[in-house]
Design an enzyme around this catalytic site. Structure first.
Site, mmCIF file in Angstrom:
data_model
loop_
_atom_site.group_PDB
_atom_site.id
_atom_site.type_symbol
_atom_site.label_atom_id
_atom_site.label_comp_id
_atom_site.label_asym_id
_atom_site.label_seq_id
_atom_site.Cartn_x
_atom_site.Cartn_y
_atom_site.Cartn_z
ATOM 1 N N GLU A 85 -26.447 15.439 -3.372
ATOM 2 C CA GLU A 85 -27.656 15.562 -2.955
ATOM 3 C C GLU A 85 -28.940 14.614 -3.542
ATOM 4 O O GLU A 85 -29.853 14.311 -2.975
ATOM 5 C CB GLU A 85 -28.325 16.928 -3.034
ATOM 6 C CG GLU A 85 -28.526 17.247 -4.386
ATOM 7 C CD GLU A 85 -28.486 19.021 -4.277
ATOM 8 O OE1 GLU A 85 -29.672 19.443 -3.996
ATOM 9 O OE2 GLU A 85 -27.760 19.743 -5.004
ATOM 10 N N GLU A 89 -7.679 1.611 -13.359
ATOM 11 C CA GLU A 89 -7.292 3.033 -12.625
ATOM 12 C C GLU A 89 -5.512 3.803 -13.395
ATOM 13 O O GLU A 89 -5.836 4.662 -13.496
ATOM 14 C CB GLU A 89 -6.609 2.715 -11.280
ATOM 15 C CG GLU A 89 -7.692 2.434 -10.275
ATOM 16 C CD GLU A 89 -7.465 2.092 -8.750
ATOM 17 O OE1 GLU A 89 -6.150 2.095 -8.537
ATOM 18 O OE2 GLU A 89 -8.254 2.142 -8.145
ATOM 19 N N TYR A 106 -9.079 -3.688 -11.410
ATOM 20 C CA TYR A 106 -8.695 -2.293 -10.527
ATOM 21 C C TYR A 106 -7.437 -1.495 -10.919
ATOM 22 O O TYR A 106 -7.533 -0.485 -11.467
ATOM 23 C CB TYR A 106 -8.462 -2.252 -9.077
ATOM 24 C CG TYR A 106 -9.393 -2.568 -8.023
ATOM 25 C CD1 TYR A 106 -9.793 -1.669 -7.271
ATOM 26 C CD2 TYR A 106 -10.089 -3.877 -7.954
ATOM 27 C CE1 TYR A 106 -10.871 -1.916 -6.294
ATOM 28 C CE2 TYR A 106 -11.124 -4.211 -6.833
ATOM 29 C CZ TYR A 106 -11.449 -3.303 -5.910
ATOM 30 O OH TYR A 106 -12.115 -3.258 -5.184
ATOM 31 N N CYS A 130 -1.450 1.794 -3.026
ATOM 32 C CA CYS A 130 -2.378 2.838 -2.777
ATOM 33 C C CYS A 130 -1.711 4.307 -2.827
ATOM 34 O O CYS A 130 -2.213 5.121 -3.508
ATOM 35 C CB CYS A 130 -3.108 2.697 -1.490
ATOM 36 S SG CYS A 130 -3.610 0.950 -0.928
ATOM 37 N N CYS A 152 0.931 -1.215 -0.030
ATOM 38 C CA CYS A 152 -0.015 0.036 0.185
ATOM 39 C C CYS A 152 0.822 1.304 0.040
ATOM 40 O O CYS A 152 0.689 2.316 -0.732
ATOM 41 C CB CYS A 152 -0.834 -0.060 1.342
ATOM 42 S SG CYS A 152 -1.851 1.523 1.227
ATOM 43 N N LYS A 183 0.080 5.698 -6.135
ATOM 44 C CA LYS A 183 -0.879 5.391 -7.163
ATOM 45 C C LYS A 183 -1.771 6.794 -7.041
ATOM 46 O O LYS A 183 -2.235 7.490 -7.634
ATOM 47 C CB LYS A 183 -1.764 4.203 -7.113
ATOM 48 C CG LYS A 183 -2.993 4.123 -7.853
ATOM 49 C CD LYS A 183 -4.356 4.621 -7.599
ATOM 50 C CE LYS A 183 -4.767 4.127 -6.138
ATOM 51 N NZ LYS A 183 -5.440 2.865 -6.041
ATOM 52 N N HIS A 213 -27.204 21.521 -0.483
ATOM 53 C CA HIS A 213 -27.475 22.014 -2.080
ATOM 54 C C HIS A 213 -26.586 23.092 -1.972
ATOM 55 O O HIS A 213 -26.264 23.756 -1.209
ATOM 56 C CB HIS A 213 -28.900 22.551 -1.730
ATOM 57 C CG HIS A 213 -29.097 22.979 -3.493
ATOM 58 N ND1 HIS A 213 -29.163 22.106 -4.687
ATOM 59 C CD2 HIS A 213 -29.280 24.354 -3.785
ATOM 60 C CE1 HIS A 213 -29.633 22.866 -5.684
ATOM 61 N NE2 HIS A 213 -29.469 24.162 -5.303
HETATM 62 P P1 NDP Z 1 -7.885 -7.833 -10.449
HETATM 63 O O1 NDP Z 1 -8.306 -9.031 -10.088
HETATM 64 O O2 NDP Z 1 -9.026 -6.829 -9.999
HETATM 65 O O3 NDP Z 1 -8.106 -7.639 -12.175
HETATM 66 C C1 NDP Z 1 -7.326 -8.771 -12.880
HETATM 67 C C2 NDP Z 1 -7.609 -8.448 -14.451
HETATM 68 O O4 NDP Z 1 -6.804 -9.025 -15.039
HETATM 69 C C3 NDP Z 1 -8.993 -8.829 -14.449
HETATM 70 O O5 NDP Z 1 -9.734 -7.751 -15.316
HETATM 71 C C4 NDP Z 1 -8.746 -10.226 -15.420
HETATM 72 O O6 NDP Z 1 -9.811 -10.552 -16.354
HETATM 73 C C5 NDP Z 1 -7.518 -9.826 -16.158
HETATM 74 N N1 NDP Z 1 -6.755 -11.164 -16.388
HETATM 75 C C6 NDP Z 1 -6.609 -12.180 -15.410
HETATM 76 N N2 NDP Z 1 -5.339 -12.997 -16.004
HETATM 77 C C7 NDP Z 1 -5.603 -12.616 -17.184
HETATM 78 C C8 NDP Z 1 -4.920 -13.215 -18.396
HETATM 79 N N3 NDP Z 1 -4.312 -14.095 -18.305
HETATM 80 N N4 NDP Z 1 -4.922 -12.429 -19.503
HETATM 81 C C9 NDP Z 1 -5.687 -11.254 -19.440
HETATM 82 N N5 NDP Z 1 -6.094 -10.785 -18.602
HETATM 83 C C10 NDP Z 1 -6.181 -11.371 -17.414
HETATM 84 O O7 NDP Z 1 -6.676 -7.439 -10.255
HETATM 85 P P2 NDP Z 1 -5.692 -6.369 -10.052
HETATM 86 O O8 NDP Z 1 -4.338 -6.689 -10.261
HETATM 87 O O9 NDP Z 1 -6.205 -5.046 -10.995
HETATM 88 O O10 NDP Z 1 -6.007 -5.886 -8.668
HETATM 89 C C11 NDP Z 1 -5.531 -6.826 -7.394
HETATM 90 C C12 NDP Z 1 -6.422 -6.671 -6.333
HETATM 91 O O11 NDP Z 1 -5.614 -5.241 -5.749
HETATM 92 C C13 NDP Z 1 -7.740 -6.169 -6.359
HETATM 93 O O12 NDP Z 1 -8.708 -7.379 -6.359
HETATM 94 C C14 NDP Z 1 -7.975 -5.263 -5.162
HETATM 95 O O13 NDP Z 1 -8.418 -6.176 -4.079
HETATM 96 C C15 NDP Z 1 -6.714 -4.672 -4.994
HETATM 97 N N6 NDP Z 1 -6.644 -3.138 -5.350
HETATM 98 C C16 NDP Z 1 -7.784 -2.327 -4.976
HETATM 99 C C17 NDP Z 1 -7.517 -0.996 -5.297
HETATM 100 C C18 NDP Z 1 -8.582 -0.090 -4.855
HETATM 101 O O14 NDP Z 1 -9.213 -0.322 -3.546
HETATM 102 N N7 NDP Z 1 -8.832 1.112 -5.430
HETATM 103 C C19 NDP Z 1 -6.510 -0.613 -6.186
HETATM 104 C C20 NDP Z 1 -5.855 -1.581 -6.728
HETATM 105 C C21 NDP Z 1 -5.745 -2.794 -6.252
HETATM 106 P P3 NDP Z 1 -11.400 -11.501 -15.901
HETATM 107 O O15 NDP Z 1 -12.141 -10.268 -15.173
HETATM 108 O O16 NDP Z 1 -11.731 -11.774 -17.166
HETATM 109 O O17 NDP Z 1 -10.707 -12.205 -14.805
#
Ligand code: NDP
Length: 452
Positions: free
Chosen positions: A440, A182, A178, A48, A43, A51, A435
């Site tokens: 709101e 982002e 995410y 976080c 983080c 980022k 407001h």
């Molecule tokens: P996520 O699990 O959110 O997203 C992974 C993405 O990669 C999905 O879109 C998935 O597709 C895709 N994917 C997985 N495997 C492959 C592949 N082999 N080829 C192509 N695409 C693939 O993971 P992140 O790494 O973005 O984030 C990890 C975690 O970190 C989050 O789940 C969250 O808990 C935390 N996080 C939270 C944030 C916040 O609160 N703002 C910010 C950043 C991270 P599909 O959907 O089809 O499975």
């Protein structure tokens, strides 16, 4: 048997540090903590915090036109990555020092070393030392993964983004979660030409469909080349960049390609299974509601358990662990109705069930509105925001609240209290509007948009 410590924490991220310093500082436990990398963990060091600083930096790019509409003559110069990167890392250094100081002030002994579990009460450090503890808390987090394709190492992962020697002119981002969504917004805002490949039908799988669609539309509106139903098929280093062939057959050379394709718990070689604990299919440590593994003296919290991978959740799990083990108050972790924000551009704040998930459970009413907010409408910008409530027809309880708007994260923190308290739609309606604000609308939506 006399142990070296009451508690040995492996991992100096948000969860581990909190548990260590509360166990030591507030409950008088003899505590040690080992961290192989930097204190603060994902983080603070590579997640976080940097980022969000990059989200702030990228947000200035649209300011010229908007300020112009409000009567200001502003000319925005170029974005200086070197300068910003220096300030960002200085801030991360400052925060890491605070984490170290908090541990020291609480009387926690720290080891700048990798630690692995030898057995139920023994930890081995990379220095060769062995330490014993009555309890072991594993809080080692996770790391980004690359898909299993040839040459995947020519792509970078999110850890690398904060140390880029220079900003690329063009960047491919692979993934629709995410991190992908982002950073698509961040990089686009910083002036990088961004292409995003997502293999599914719509980004941000699992969130409310209407919110996802609005975010995706606005991302495209802001200039991101979002290609849905598209994945990476082949890649290699070529002409100083990364040559990519997509599953749709398109070949492109990008300056950088970022894999944001998920994260994996850091359990390789940690010794959990050898000590008698279980790992799940994704490599996560299996724990019960008290964060206890199958070995009674070993607990695990945070991303390494792959429950809800968010910093405040890891901190809650750490606090609950301390209550359970050092304060004789068995405290399960409540993972229900956790509000969260996704720092896409536009931002999303969300708590509770999506429309789709709620409709599968019971009959619902949906109250939703999308509109141009005053600030950007005045500046003739196309930005649109969304406020949405999902309401149980039977109990009138608000089951889900979804906001797509600037500062939606700030809004959902407060709406999250009402939803967590079990507020009904009528409770929202009894609340007088503030407001003129965007939020709101949350208390003025009188007629359901639809019932399902
Ligand atoms: P996520 O699990 O959110 O997203 C992974 C993405 O990669 C999905 O879109 C998935 O597709 C895709 N994917 C997985 N495997 C492959 C592949 N082999 N080829 C192509 N695409 C693939 O993971 P992140 O790494 O973005 O984030 C990890 C975690 O970190 C989050 O789940 C969250 O808990 C935390 N996080 C939270 C944030 C916040 O609160 N703002 C910010 C950043 C991270 P599909 O959907 O089809 O499975």
């Amino acid at each position: 048997m006399a142990f070296d410590y009451d508690l040995f924490v492996i991992g100096g991220g948000s969860g581990g540090v909190r548990a260590a310093r509360v166990a030591a500082g507030e409950h008088g436990a003899k505590v040690a903590l080992a961290e192989e990398d930097r204190y603060g963990g994902t983080c603070v060091i590579r997640g976080c915090v940097p980022k969000k600083l990059m989200v702030f930096a990228s947000g200035y790019s649209g300011i010229e036109a908007e300020a112009g509409a409000y009567g200001w003559d502003i000319t925005l110069g170029d974005f200086n990555w070197e300068r910003f990167k220096g300030s960002m890392h200085a801030e991360l250094d400052r925060l890491e020092a605070i984490y170290r100081r908090l541990l020291a002030n609480s009387g926690v002994e720290t080891f700048d070393a990798r630690a692995t579990v030898k057995d139920a009460h023994t930890i081995v450090l990379s220095t060769g030392e062995e330490k014993t503890a009555k309890h072991i808390l594993v809080a080692v987090g996770g790391r980004p993964t690359r898909p299993n394709i040839p040459n995947a190492d020519v792509g970078i992962v999110s850890d690398d983004l904060f140390d880029l020697p220079e900003l690329p002119k063009t960047m491919l981002i692979i993934g629709g979660g995410y991190i992908a969504s982002e950073f698509a917004g961040v990089m686009n805002g910083l002036g990088v030409s961004v292409t995003q490949y997502y293999r599914g039908e719509q980004i941000l799988r699992g969130f409310d469909n209407e919110a996802r669609a609005l975010i995706a539309d606005q991302m495209v509106e802001k200039g991101i080349d979002l290609q849905l139903g598209t994945n990476i098929a082949e890649m290699e280093k070529r002409d100083g960049g990364v040559w990519v062939k997509s599953t749709t057959g398109v070949e492109t050379i990008f300056d950088q390609a970022l894999f944001a394709t998920g994260r994996k718990p850091n359990t390789d070689g940690l010794g959990i299974e050898e000590a008698g604990g279980a790992l799940g299919r994704g490599g996560e440590i299996v724990v019960d509601e008290y964060s206890q593994t199958g070995v009674p003296s070993i607990y695990a919290i945070g991303d390494v358990t792959n429950r809800v991978n968010l910093t405040p959740v890891a901190i809650r799990e750490g606090m609950a662990f301390v209550q359970t083990v050092f304060n004789a108050k068995p405290t399960p972790v409540d993972h229900d109705l956790i509000p969260s924000a996704i720092f896409t551009q536009p931002e999303m704040g969300t708590v509770g069930l999506s429309e789709e998930a709620a409709a599968e459970i019971e009959p619902i009413e949906v109250y939703a509105t999308t509109f141009k907010p005053m600030q950007s409408s005045f500046a003739c910008k196309p930005d649109r925001v969304m406020m949405k409530l999902i309401v149980s027809q039977a109990t009138r309880v608000v089951l889900g609240c979804h906001i797509v708007a600037p500062n939606a994260g700030e809004m959902i923190q407060l709406a999250g209290i009402a939803v967590k308290m079990g507020a009904t739609k009528e409770d929202f309606d009894r609340t007088v509007a503030v407001h003129p604000t965007m939020s709101e609308e949350m208390v003025t939506m009188k007629t359901p948009t639809r019932k399902t």
